[in-house]
Design an enzyme around this catalytic site. Structure first.
Site: not given
Lengths: 279, 67
Positions: A178, A247
């Site tokens: 993450h 991301c």
């Protein structure tokens, strides 16, 4: 009167929805981090517990099976003899075995080329098998690496892409994490510079990878970045590589950030922490 | 809406206040425990893998896709 009732009810609903949205933001920004810290600490403790008891679920690449009897974990002296055959990462003993430096000089060995080809060992889906340290992200930064990149797996730590190389193995050891929420493990990925260390341990060995270049931005469909020899990484020959994916932008999903590293050194845990972690 | 609930609660004002607090806490608990964990993956913060799909679909599609 009914008009007043309708307006009042509508207003109350709006306020309720607003309160729920605020709560949701608190959940995403704060509570997922609390949960992830809890879960990842639990996974790391489980791993270390497992390692300290000498039960190890996977052999390190090139490790000999007869490294040390499983009961020798609490007595570093007993594992002196196997250590003399230097090169073989001995069985998981305590992290900082005092007798470790007796027989082996703490040399940075390049990855052995005689190790068996990278066939992913039996990592079990959703289970942790390694701990990652990145000195650039801070001394306290440590995250478990679990098998699989499912949503629930990534809530507990970093996820190893199934089908990519094993830790330290020949090929590309690809890990997703993450960028934001759930503890923000890869928040600082853009800070990684060439030469930065990415250190992992599987309980038997320390693997020191060195970042090869700064983060590369790509699209989510660019699955070539986790190929055994990623085309855009600048690597040309097969080797032992590491890929981190997260991301980009921080709160978005339109792109991905990729960091490639190559294995620099492997050392048994009995030799103590690698230099990259000791600074 | 809230007035209607308040009028339905038993007891005097203090008892009603305590019951209201318990109800609010229960709602927050249900939200944090069940509703938000369900809603959170619908946001894009979890898309951290390269597979052209959401993170959840990663594991299965990976092997075929990775070359």
């Amino acid at each position: 009167m009914p008009v007043r009732l309708v307006i009042r009810t509508f207003s109350e609903l709006c306020i309720t929805v607003g309160a729920v949205i605020v709560l949701f933001v608190v959940y995403v920004l704060y509570w997922t981090g609390v949960k992830a810290a809890d879960a990842s600490d639990g996974e790391i403790h489980r791993l270390q517990d497992q390692w300290s008891r000498g039960r190890i679920e996977l052999p390190a690449p090139g490790a000999t099976a007869s490294a040390a009897p499983p009961d020798a974990t609490q007595e570093p002296q007993k594992s002196q003899a196997p250590q003399a055959t230097r090169g073989a990462p001995t069985a998981p003993t305590t992290r900082s075995a005092p007798a470790a430096s007796a027989g082996t000089e703490p040399a940075r060995r390049p990855a052995r080329s005689t190790a068996p080809a990278a066939r992913p060992p039996a990592y079990r889906d959703g289970k942790p098998f390694a701990v990652m340290y990145v000195p650039r992200f801070g001394r306290a930064w440590d995250w478990p690496v679990l098998e699989g990149t499912g949503v629930n797996t990534l809530k507990k730590g970093l996820g190893h892409y199934p089908g990519t190389a094993a830790l330290g193995g020949r090929g590309n050891f690809a890990v997703a994490g993450h960028r934001r929420t759930y503890g923000d493990p890869f928040k600082d990925v853009p800070l990684l510079r060439p030469g930065d260390a990415v250190v992992l341990t599987d309980g038997a060995s320390w693997f020191t990878y060195r970042v090869d270049r700064r983060a590369y931005r790509t699209v989510p469909t660019d699955i070539g970045v986790i190929d055994p020899v990623p085309e855009k990484s600048g690597f040309r020959v097969p080797g032992r590589y590491l890929t981190l994916t997260t991301c980009e932008p921080e709160w978005g999903s339109s792109h991905r950030l990729i960091v490639w590293a190559r294995l620099e050194a492997t050392r048994p845990v009995t030799d103590g922490k690698p230099p990259a972690l000791r600074s | 809406m809230y007035g209607w609930i308040w009028r339905r609660l038993p007891g005097n004002a203090w008892v009603r206040a305590v019951i209201s607090l318990v109800l609010i806490l229960a709602v927050v608990y249900v939200l944090f425990q069940y509703v938000f964990p369900w809603a959170e993956p619908l946001l894009p913060f979890g898309d951290v893998t390269v597979d052209g799909a959401s993170a959840g679909a990663g594991a299965g599609r990976e092997e075929g896709a990775a070359r």
